[in-house]
Design a protein around this motif. Structure first.
Motif, mmCIF file in Angstrom:
data_model
loop_
_atom_site.group_PDB
_atom_site.id
_atom_site.type_symbol
_atom_site.label_atom_id
_atom_site.label_comp_id
_atom_site.label_asym_id
_atom_site.label_seq_id
_atom_site.Cartn_x
_atom_site.Cartn_y
_atom_site.Cartn_z
ATOM 1 N N VAL A 47 0.850 -1.194 0.000
ATOM 2 C CA VAL A 47 0.000 0.000 0.000
ATOM 3 C C VAL A 47 0.885 1.242 0.000
ATOM 4 O O VAL A 47 1.909 1.276 0.679
ATOM 5 C CB VAL A 47 -0.912 0.026 1.254
ATOM 6 N N VAL A 48 0.480 2.246 -0.761
ATOM 7 C CA VAL A 48 1.042 3.596 -0.661
ATOM 8 C C VAL A 48 -0.122 4.575 -0.728
ATOM 9 O O VAL A 48 -1.202 4.242 -1.219
ATOM 10 C CB VAL A 48 2.082 3.931 -1.763
ATOM 11 N N ALA A 49 0.120 5.791 -0.253
ATOM 12 C CA ALA A 49 -0.925 6.810 -0.284
ATOM 13 C C ALA A 49 -0.279 8.179 -0.470
ATOM 14 O O ALA A 49 0.932 8.341 -0.297
ATOM 15 C CB ALA A 49 -1.745 6.777 1.001
ATOM 16 N N PHE A 50 -1.112 9.160 -0.815
ATOM 17 C CA PHE A 50 -0.652 10.539 -0.938
ATOM 18 C C PHE A 50 -1.838 11.461 -0.779
ATOM 19 O O PHE A 50 -2.988 11.057 -0.941
ATOM 20 C CB PHE A 50 0.055 10.792 -2.278
ATOM 21 N N ARG A 51 -1.533 12.711 -0.447
ATOM 22 C CA ARG A 51 -2.583 13.718 -0.386
ATOM 23 C C ARG A 51 -1.969 15.097 -0.561
ATOM 24 O O ARG A 51 -0.786 15.306 -0.312
ATOM 25 C CB ARG A 51 -3.376 13.641 0.912
#
Length: 131
Positions: A47-51
């Motif tokens: 999993v990776v995420a960004f905002r």
């Protein structure tokens, strides 16, 4: 093994919460967070995420399950996240940043991020001028 990267939501990311805990990491959702998951068949393995923030785009919540490390999965997730970030219109700041662990630092540096400082057990890195 064929790895498929696709957009997921926080609820789906929670299925690997124990892996985050085992690494001493926290899995949290924030307003505007975008999540990507790597799948081996139907199993979520990374999993990776960004905002977007006032300071730019922050990279968050990176993990690959231990038994899948060293197979290029994190690189696939990382590059897919970069592609999606570059498509965001009006990012405001042309800056990306992260607080990364020692195990992910080399990939950030390889992609042009610059090491700025240590913050506890993390290294703060940033990249300016997203093209």
């Amino acid at each position: 093994m064929e790895i498929v990267i696709k957009r997921i939501n926080y609820k789906t990311a929670l299925s690997v919460k124990n892996a985050y805990k085992a690494e001493g990491l926290k899995l949290r959702d924030f307003k505007g967070m975008s999540w990507l998951g790597a799948y081996d068949n139907t199993t979520l393995i990374g999993v990776v995420a960004f905002r977007r923030t006032k300071k730019g785009i922050v990279f968050k919540s990176d993990i690959v399950l231990k038994e899948y490390r060293g197979m290029g999965i994190y690189r696939k997730l990382f590059t897919e996240r970069l592609k999606r970030i570059k498509k965001i219109k009006g990012t405001g700041s042309k800056r990306m940043y992260a607080y990364c662990t020692q195990s992910s630092l080399s990939l950030f540096l390889e992609y042009g991020f610059v090491k700025k400082r240590k913050v506890g057990r993390y290294t703060y890195v940033e990249y300016n001028n997203i093209k």
